[in-house]
Design a protein around this motif. Structure first.
Motif, PDB file in Angstrom:
ATOM      1  N   ALA A 262       0.847  -1.196   0.000  1.00  0.00           N
ATOM      2  CA  ALA A 262       0.000   0.000   0.000  1.00  0.00           C
ATOM      3  C   ALA A 262       0.878   1.239   0.000  1.00  0.00           C
ATOM      4  N   ALA A 263       0.341   2.318  -0.559  1.00  0.00           N
ATOM      5  CA  ALA A 263       0.994   3.622  -0.468  1.00  0.00           C
ATOM      6  C   ALA A 263       0.462   4.297   0.787  1.00  0.00           C
ATOM      7  N   VAL A 264       1.305   4.461   1.782  1.00  0.00           N
ATOM      8  CA  VAL A 264       0.886   4.978   3.082  1.00  0.00           C
ATOM      9  C   VAL A 264       1.357   6.423   3.230  1.00  0.00           C
ATOM     10  N   LEU A 265       0.434   7.284   3.633  1.00  0.00           N
ATOM     11  CA  LEU A 265       0.773   8.677   3.928  1.00  0.00           C
ATOM     12  C   LEU A 265       0.908   8.821   5.435  1.00  0.00           C
ATOM     13  N   ALA A 266       2.116   9.156   5.905  1.00  0.00           N
ATOM     14  CA  ALA A 266       2.372   9.235   7.343  1.00  0.00           C
ATOM     15  C   ALA A 266       1.906  10.554   7.940  1.00  0.00           C
ATOM     16  N   ALA A 267       2.022  11.628   7.167  1.00  0.00           N
ATOM     17  CA  ALA A 267       1.651  12.974   7.640  1.00  0.00           C
ATOM     18  C   ALA A 267       1.384  13.829   6.410  1.00  0.00           C
ATOM     19  N   PRO A 268       0.658  14.944   6.568  1.00  0.00           N
ATOM     20  CA  PRO A 268       0.377  15.783   5.407  1.00  0.00           C
ATOM     21  C   PRO A 268       1.647  16.261   4.718  1.00  0.00           C
TER      22      PRO A 268
ATOM     23  N   GLU B 230       4.591   0.391   1.675  1.00  0.00           N
ATOM     24  CA  GLU B 230       4.714  -0.468   2.853  1.00  0.00           C
ATOM     25  C   GLU B 230       3.954  -1.776   2.661  1.00  0.00           C
ATOM     26  N   GLN B 231       4.436  -2.791   3.343  1.00  0.00           N
ATOM     27  CA  GLN B 231       3.701  -4.047   3.454  1.00  0.00           C
ATOM     28  C   GLN B 231       2.819  -3.953   4.688  1.00  0.00           C
ATOM     29  N   VAL B 232       1.510  -4.027   4.480  1.00  0.00           N
ATOM     30  CA  VAL B 232       0.561  -3.942   5.586  1.00  0.00           C
ATOM     31  C   VAL B 232      -0.333  -5.174   5.554  1.00  0.00           C
TER      32      VAL B 232
ATOM     33  N   SER C 150      -8.020   3.481  -1.831  1.00  0.00           N
ATOM     34  CA  SER C 150      -7.759   2.537  -2.919  1.00  0.00           C
ATOM     35  C   SER C 150      -6.321   2.506  -3.401  1.00  0.00           C
ATOM     36  N   LEU C 151      -5.413   3.223  -2.740  1.00  0.00           N
ATOM     37  CA  LEU C 151      -4.006   3.175  -3.136  1.00  0.00           C
ATOM     38  C   LEU C 151      -3.317   1.993  -2.450  1.00  0.00           C
ATOM     39  N   ALA C 152      -3.839   0.828  -2.726  1.00  0.00           N
ATOM     40  CA  ALA C 152      -3.351  -0.417  -2.139  1.00  0.00           C
ATOM     41  C   ALA C 152      -3.793  -1.554  -3.039  1.00  0.00           C
ATOM     42  N   GLN C 153      -3.172  -2.710  -2.843  1.00  0.00           N
ATOM     43  CA  GLN C 153      -3.515  -3.847  -3.693  1.00  0.00           C
ATOM     44  C   GLN C 153      -4.877  -4.439  -3.370  1.00  0.00           C
ATOM     45  N   PHE C 154      -5.342  -4.250  -2.135  1.00  0.00           N
ATOM     46  CA  PHE C 154      -6.651  -4.755  -1.733  1.00  0.00           C
ATOM     47  C   PHE C 154      -7.357  -3.704  -0.877  1.00  0.00           C
ATOM     48  N   ALA C 155      -8.683  -3.778  -0.855  1.00  0.00           N
ATOM     49  CA  ALA C 155      -9.474  -2.930   0.040  1.00  0.00           C
ATOM     50  C   ALA C 155     -10.717  -3.700   0.462  1.00  0.00           C
TER      51      ALA C 155
ATOM     52  N   ILE D  81      -2.791  -0.355 -10.534  1.00  0.00           N
ATOM     53  CA  ILE D  81      -2.227  -1.134  -9.431  1.00  0.00           C
ATOM     54  C   ILE D  81      -2.176  -2.597  -9.847  1.00  0.00           C
ATOM     55  N   ASP D  82      -0.982  -3.192  -9.756  1.00  0.00           N
ATOM     56  CA  ASP D  82      -0.891  -4.612 -10.085  1.00  0.00           C
ATOM     57  C   ASP D  82      -0.414  -5.401  -8.876  1.00  0.00           C
ATOM     58  N   ASP D  83      -0.042  -6.647  -9.081  1.00  0.00           N
ATOM     59  CA  ASP D  83       0.232  -7.548  -7.967  1.00  0.00           C
ATOM     60  C   ASP D  83       1.677  -7.510  -7.485  1.00  0.00           C
ATOM     61  N   ASN D  84       2.552  -6.756  -8.156  1.00  0.00           N
ATOM     62  CA  ASN D  84       3.966  -6.838  -7.828  1.00  0.00           C
ATOM     63  C   ASN D  84       4.578  -5.461  -7.633  1.00  0.00           C
ATOM     64  N   PHE D  85       4.619  -5.022  -6.362  1.00  0.00           N
ATOM     65  CA  PHE D  85       5.218  -3.734  -6.039  1.00  0.00           C
ATOM     66  C   PHE D  85       6.234  -3.840  -4.907  1.00  0.00           C
ATOM     67  N   GLU D  86       6.742  -5.027  -4.695  1.00  0.00           N
ATOM     68  CA  GLU D  86       7.652  -5.209  -3.574  1.00  0.00           C
ATOM     69  C   GLU D  86       8.933  -4.404  -3.703  1.00  0.00           C
TER      70      GLU D  86
END
Length: 339
Positions: free
Chosen positions: A9-15, A22-24, A103-108, A331-336
């Motif tokens: 997922a694309a994680v936003l930590a702060a504005p 990140e792997q979540v 939705s900026l992640a592989q699953f929701a 978004i695809d399955d391989n973003f490691e």
């Protein structure tokens, strides 16, 4: 294929800081939710305001996952979900605000009421471009103003995301549509099916006289706000209806009242923020899908392709106004290897 325990997922930590890849943990699926493998995430101007912390009405818990619009494939359904099954291709405006995962992640994990089956004639990118703008336009034109055959409709900001969709929806319901924009927007507005009005060189009284013989428009949809909403009160016909998706300022209602016209505000985020009215969002998308199938509703996409690696570039395209249509992140399955 078994589901993974983790996702990228694309994680936003702060504005206003860069997104982190990140792997979540894969989200748990509640009884009324479905797990969607996200294939595309539409980017709206509001996403940029949430990213920068500027949207007081649309705050998101951080660290968090942004992204409001999605298109993807159902992987798993909750115990009480009957309208979808694994393998269904779906689209919807599903989160990215108010603490609901975006939705900026592989699953929701998504409330099933917010989803509809993706139009079969649209790809994932095209479908992800539609939900927020379609719901916003539909709630204003159809749910609030009840646009119908023979009515004249004025759309302010007809080349914008909501505006160009509003033109198409109004036409599909039988309206004769006019739309304001800058000179550079003429082709976009006319291609969507409206008569172009250059707001920079034409006064309200002039275009009301020219296009309605001074009567005014039956329905006016303001997607701009501010002074444009004030102009809408002067452009509407007697007993007409003004709708705004940006009616947040202080406005004089006298021009509206003297026409015995009515006003409605549209706040598309409300069902996400409160949980109320979510089923209506799914219903709207199902109806919109029929228009897509009939060729009456066509998204306008920016040609550039973006991924979870290039979210910043996607935001820059909107911020700099260089995007030539709706920006969509694939978004695809391989973003490691994104770090």
């Amino acid at each position: 294929m078994s589901l993974p325990l983790f996702m990228t997922a694309a994680v936003l930590a702060a504005p206003n800081v860069p997104f982190r890849s990140e792997q979540v943990a894969l989200p748990a699926v509640a009884a009324t939710e479905v797990l969607v493998r996200v294939r595309a995430s539409g980017v709206n101007p509001l996403d940029l305001k949430i990213y920068s912390g500027e949207a007081a009405h649309a705050r998101h818990l951080l660290p968090g996952i942004l992204g409001m619009d999605l298109a993807g494939v159902v992987e798993q359904v909750g115990a009480r979900v009957t309208q979808f099954r694994p393998g269904d291709e779906v689209f919807g405006f599903t989160g990215g605000v108010g603490g609901v995962q975006g939705s900026l992640a592989q699953f929701a994990a998504v409330d099933a009421e917010l989803l509809a089956l993706k139009p079969v004639n649209l790809g994932m990118r095209e479908a992800a471009a539609l939900p927020l703008v379609v719901i916003t336009a539909w709630e204003g034109l159809i749910d609030r103003a009840g646009v119908g055959a023979g009515q004249t409709v004025l759309v302010h900001g007809g080349a914008g995301g909501v505006g160009h969709v509003a033109i198409q929806i109004a036409r599909a319901f039988g309206g004769t549509v006019f739309a304001t924009g800058a000179a550079k927007d003429k082709d976009i507005i006319e291609h969507a099916g409206a008569t172009f009005i250059d707001y920079a060189v034409t006064t309200v009284s002039d275009y009301v006289a020219k296009h309605t013989a001074g009567r005014g428009f039956d329905v006016v949809y303001d997607t701009v706000g501010g002074a444009t909403l004030d102009a809408s009160f002067k452009a509407v016909a007697r007993f007409g209806h003004v709708v705004s998706a940006l009616g947040w300022g202080t406005h004089a209602l006298a021009p509206l009242s003297f026409r015995a016209a009515s006003y409605s505000g549209v706040f598309t985020l409300l069902p996400i923020l409160t949980g109320e009215g979510r089923a209506r969002h799914g219903e709207i998308l199902r109806e919109a899908a029929k228009l897509c199938h009939a060729g009456k509703l066509v998204p306008r996409l920016d040609l550039h392709r973006y991924t979870l690696r290039t979210i910043a570039d996607a935001h820059d395209a909107i911020r700099s106004k260089t995007a030539s249509g709706k920006v969509v992140i694939e978004i695809d399955d391989n973003f490691e290897d994104q770090d």
